[in-house]
Design an enzyme around this catalytic site. Structure first.
Site, PDB file in Angstrom:
ATOM      1  N   ASP A  25      -4.971  -5.289  13.376  1.00  0.00           N
ATOM      2  CA  ASP A  25      -6.528  -6.133  13.716  1.00  0.00           C
ATOM      3  C   ASP A  25      -7.914  -5.611  13.391  1.00  0.00           C
ATOM      4  OD1 ASP A  25      -4.074  -7.321  14.234  1.00  0.00           O
ATOM      5  OD2 ASP A  25      -3.559  -6.538  16.927  1.00  0.00           O
ATOM      6  N   LYS A  49     -10.674 -11.710   8.146  1.00  0.00           N
ATOM      7  CA  LYS A  49     -12.141 -12.321   7.933  1.00  0.00           C
ATOM      8  C   LYS A  49     -12.474 -11.809   5.651  1.00  0.00           C
ATOM      9  CE  LYS A  49     -16.429 -12.175   8.649  1.00  0.00           C
ATOM     10  NZ  LYS A  49     -17.457 -12.144   9.897  1.00  0.00           N
ATOM     11  N   ASN A  82       4.966  -9.831  11.377  1.00  0.00           N
ATOM     12  CA  ASN A  82       3.923  -9.085  12.119  1.00  0.00           C
ATOM     13  C   ASN A  82       2.213  -8.510  12.385  1.00  0.00           C
ATOM     14  OD1 ASN A  82       4.626  -7.674   9.573  1.00  0.00           O
ATOM     15  ND2 ASN A  82       4.599  -5.614  10.825  1.00  0.00           N
ATOM     16  N   GLN A 125      -1.320  -4.465   8.568  1.00  0.00           N
ATOM     17  CA  GLN A 125      -1.384  -3.529   9.891  1.00  0.00           C
ATOM     18  C   GLN A 125      -2.483  -2.089   9.471  1.00  0.00           C
ATOM     19  OE1 GLN A 125       2.050  -4.401   8.391  1.00  0.00           O
ATOM     20  NE2 GLN A 125       1.691  -5.911   9.996  1.00  0.00           N
TER      21      GLN A 125
HETATM   22  P1  IMO Z   1      -2.313  -6.860  11.446  1.00  0.00           P
HETATM   23  O1  IMO Z   1      -2.017  -6.680   9.682  1.00  0.00           O
HETATM   24  C1  IMO Z   1      -1.524  -4.540  14.700  1.00  0.00           C
HETATM   25  C2  IMO Z   1       2.360  -3.530  16.055  1.00  0.00           C
HETATM   26  C3  IMO Z   1       2.610  -3.553  16.916  1.00  0.00           C
HETATM   27  C4  IMO Z   1       3.934  -3.066  17.663  1.00  0.00           C
HETATM   28  C5  IMO Z   1       4.460  -2.111  16.115  1.00  0.00           C
HETATM   29  C6  IMO Z   1       5.281  -2.256  15.210  1.00  0.00           C
HETATM   30  O2  IMO Z   1      -2.989  -7.935  11.851  1.00  0.00           O
HETATM   31  O3  IMO Z   1      -3.401  -5.678  11.814  1.00  0.00           O
HETATM   32  P2  IMO Z   1       6.741  -4.222  14.788  1.00  0.00           P
HETATM   33  O4  IMO Z   1       6.689  -5.251  14.637  1.00  0.00           O
HETATM   34  O5  IMO Z   1       5.383  -4.067  13.285  1.00  0.00           O
HETATM   35  O6  IMO Z   1       8.058  -3.464  13.673  1.00  0.00           O
HETATM   36  O7  IMO Z   1       6.172  -3.176  15.477  1.00  0.00           O
HETATM   37  O8  IMO Z   1       3.221  -2.383  14.316  1.00  0.00           O
HETATM   38  N1  IMO Z   1       1.420  -3.688  14.766  1.00  0.00           N
HETATM   39  C7  IMO Z   1       0.638  -4.705  14.649  1.00  0.00           C
HETATM   40  N2  IMO Z   1      -0.280  -4.235  15.844  1.00  0.00           N
HETATM   41  N3  IMO Z   1      -2.128  -5.236  13.816  1.00  0.00           N
HETATM   42  C8  IMO Z   1      -0.957  -5.587  12.872  1.00  0.00           C
HETATM   43  O9  IMO Z   1      -0.821  -6.120  12.210  1.00  0.00           O
HETATM   44  C9  IMO Z   1       0.758  -5.177  13.928  1.00  0.00           C
HETATM   45  N4  IMO Z   1       1.382  -5.147  12.669  1.00  0.00           N
HETATM   46  C10 IMO Z   1       2.685  -4.318  13.628  1.00  0.00           C
HETATM   47  O10 IMO Z   1       2.288  -4.606  18.149  1.00  0.00           O
HETATM   48  O11 IMO Z   1       2.541  -1.877  18.133  1.00  0.00           O
HETATM   49 MG    MG Z   2      -3.160  -7.975  14.226  1.00  0.00          MG
END
Ligand code: IMO
Ligand code: MG
Length: 425
Positions: A13, A18, A38, A223
């Site tokens: 996040d 962006k 995710n 992630q």
């Molecule tokens: P972007 O690409 C923030 C977090 C989940 C959880 C952990 C495992 O938007 O940055 P999962 O569903 O992957 O098995 O969950 O990882 N998580 C993220 N947190 N941004 C993301 O993606 C995330 N993708 C997974 O909240 O703690």
């Molecule tokens: Mg996210």
């Protein structure tokens, strides 16, 4: 040759969507290389506000080829929903390709994700419940089903029957679930197959020809480094590697081809889901940042945990990714702050360290040591030149750059595409 990998530097996040949406104006191709739905990549551009989970954030440029790479796990239902949402906003998807090597998220993956989380009880990871973990488990266990398999109904049926026998045994014996019908899953996915077919390709010749032509290629991560399976706060991590190293594996490009690695960091820290976060602010300040920055998950709507910038975790992230530069986002959130803290070390059981620990039990015991910097009172949202930023904002950026030992090349204020400026261009 110009290949750039763009990766998350924190717990996800960071504003990757962006930054990609801004930089893709100068790209020929964007390839997503990891994760699945995710991810939630928010972009605000002249077409509207979008939260993309699977489709690369370069999709708003019709001449940019967007590829969902082999390293991504694809839920066809989510993909088709995303395509139709874009179309509703007159954003075409003729330039969208999906690798036939990408693995599929199946209905039993999403089901198992939530059953496994329930079973973990207090130790739940706080996954997005999108079936990501179970899908990557199957990939490595060699019982995954790939997009290419789905394109041939006989092959798909044979693989599905084999896997579902095992999944149903697990569902009934361990979870007391009645199990799933092979026919139902088959029929549903065969429909998806026809919808997806125009986009499905062997992405490798396309990527390799682009490389040969010297096209500008961006590899879009999902992630963040601290959710990496090896280097993150294990087991509170995701199931594929968000790191720049995996940008090669998830797209089919060799490591020698990547010229630049941009790490995206927020000016503060957030985390969603469970697991330790040394600079988390549990009181009023954390709530203030959350409300001001609207820190609620793009995928799940969960409130994000907020805290000060952690330069120790940040430096670690720079190193394990081999970042060549940093994009710092959401700087405007600090407009009006009296002072801002940055974590420059941890105290663990009384001992000072600047290394990010491997064991979560140690990360949990980290007491952050802060450096406090003066804030600025001006509104930075409309500023379009770096030299116009308040002097204390530039000091904050310089401090981060020095602590991370990596050049901050971009700063961004506000959610819109154009609210991003080059640092000392
Ligand atoms: P972007 O690409 C923030 C977090 C989940 C959880 C952990 C495992 O938007 O940055 P999962 O569903 O992957 O098995 O969950 O990882 N998580 C993220 N947190 N941004 C993301 O993606 C995330 N993708 C997974 O909240 O703690
Ligand atoms: Mg996210």
């Amino acid at each position: 040759m110009s290949v750039l990998a763009l990766v998350g530097g924190q717990w996800g996040d960071e504003g990757k969507g962006k930054v990609i949406d801004s930089l893709a104006a100068n790209a020929d191709m964007v390839v997503r290389y990891a994760g699945g739905d995710n991810a939630g990549h928010t972009t605000v551009n002249p077409h509207g506000t979008f939260r993309l989970h699977l489709i690369p954030s370069g999709i708003f440029y019709p001449e940019v080829t967007c590829i969902i790479g082999n390293g991504v796990v694809v839920n066809p239902a989510v993909l088709m929903r995303e395509i139709s949402e874009l179309r509703e906003h007159s954003v075409g998807t003729h330039n969208l390709l999906v690798s036939d090597r990408a693995h599929l998220i199946m209905p039993y993956h999403t089901l198992l994700d939530s059953l496994e989380e329930d079973r973990r009880g207090r130790g739940a990871i706080g996954t997005t419940q999108r079936g990501i973990g179970p899908a990557f488990v199957d990939k490595v266990a060699r019982i995954g089903i790939r997009v290419g398999d789905l394109m041939d109904s006989a092959v798909f049926r044979a693989r599905l029957e084999l896997v579902m026998e095992q999944k149903n045994a697990l569902l009934t014996s361990l979870y007391g679930h009645p199990g799933m019908s092979v026919d139902e899953v088959f029929n549903q996915y065969i429909e998806f197959a026809e919808q997806m077919r125009p986009h499905v390709v062997d992405s490798l010749p396309i990527i390799h020809q682009a490389l040969k032509r010297g096209d500008r290629i961006m590899l879009e991560g999902a992630q963040g480094a601290l959710l990496d399976t090896d280097f993150g706060t294990y087991p509170y991590v995701t199931s594929s590697s968000p790191l720049a190293g995996n940008a090669t594996l998830g797209s089919g490009i060799g490591p020698t081809q990547i010229e630049r690695v941009i790490g995206v960091f927020k000016a503060y820290a957030t985390r969603v889901g469970s697991g330790p976060m040394p600079t988390e602010l549990k009181g009023e300040m954390g709530d203030f940042i959350r409300e001001k920055a609207r820190e609620y998950g793009a995928t799940t709507g969960r409130p994000r945990r907020c805290g000060w910038f952690d330069a120790i975790a940040g430096m670690y992230s720079v190193r394990i990714n081999g970042m060549t530069e940093v994009a710092l986002t959401h700087l405007d959130i600090f407009d009006g702050f009296e002072s801002i803290k940055i974590c420059t070390g941890y105290r663990i059981d009384g001992a000072f360290t600047t290394e990010f620990p491997a064991q979560i039990e140690r990360v949990e015991r980290c007491e952050p040591v802060y450096e406090e910097l003066p804030g600025w009172q001006e509104c930075t949202e409309e500023i379009s030149e770096y030299s116009q930023l308040p002097v204390n904002a530039r000091k904050y950026v310089d401090t981060i750059s020095n602590l991370l030992d990596c050049r901050v090349s971009l700063v961004s204020m506000g959610p819109k595409r154009e609210q991003m400026i080059e640092v000392n261009p």
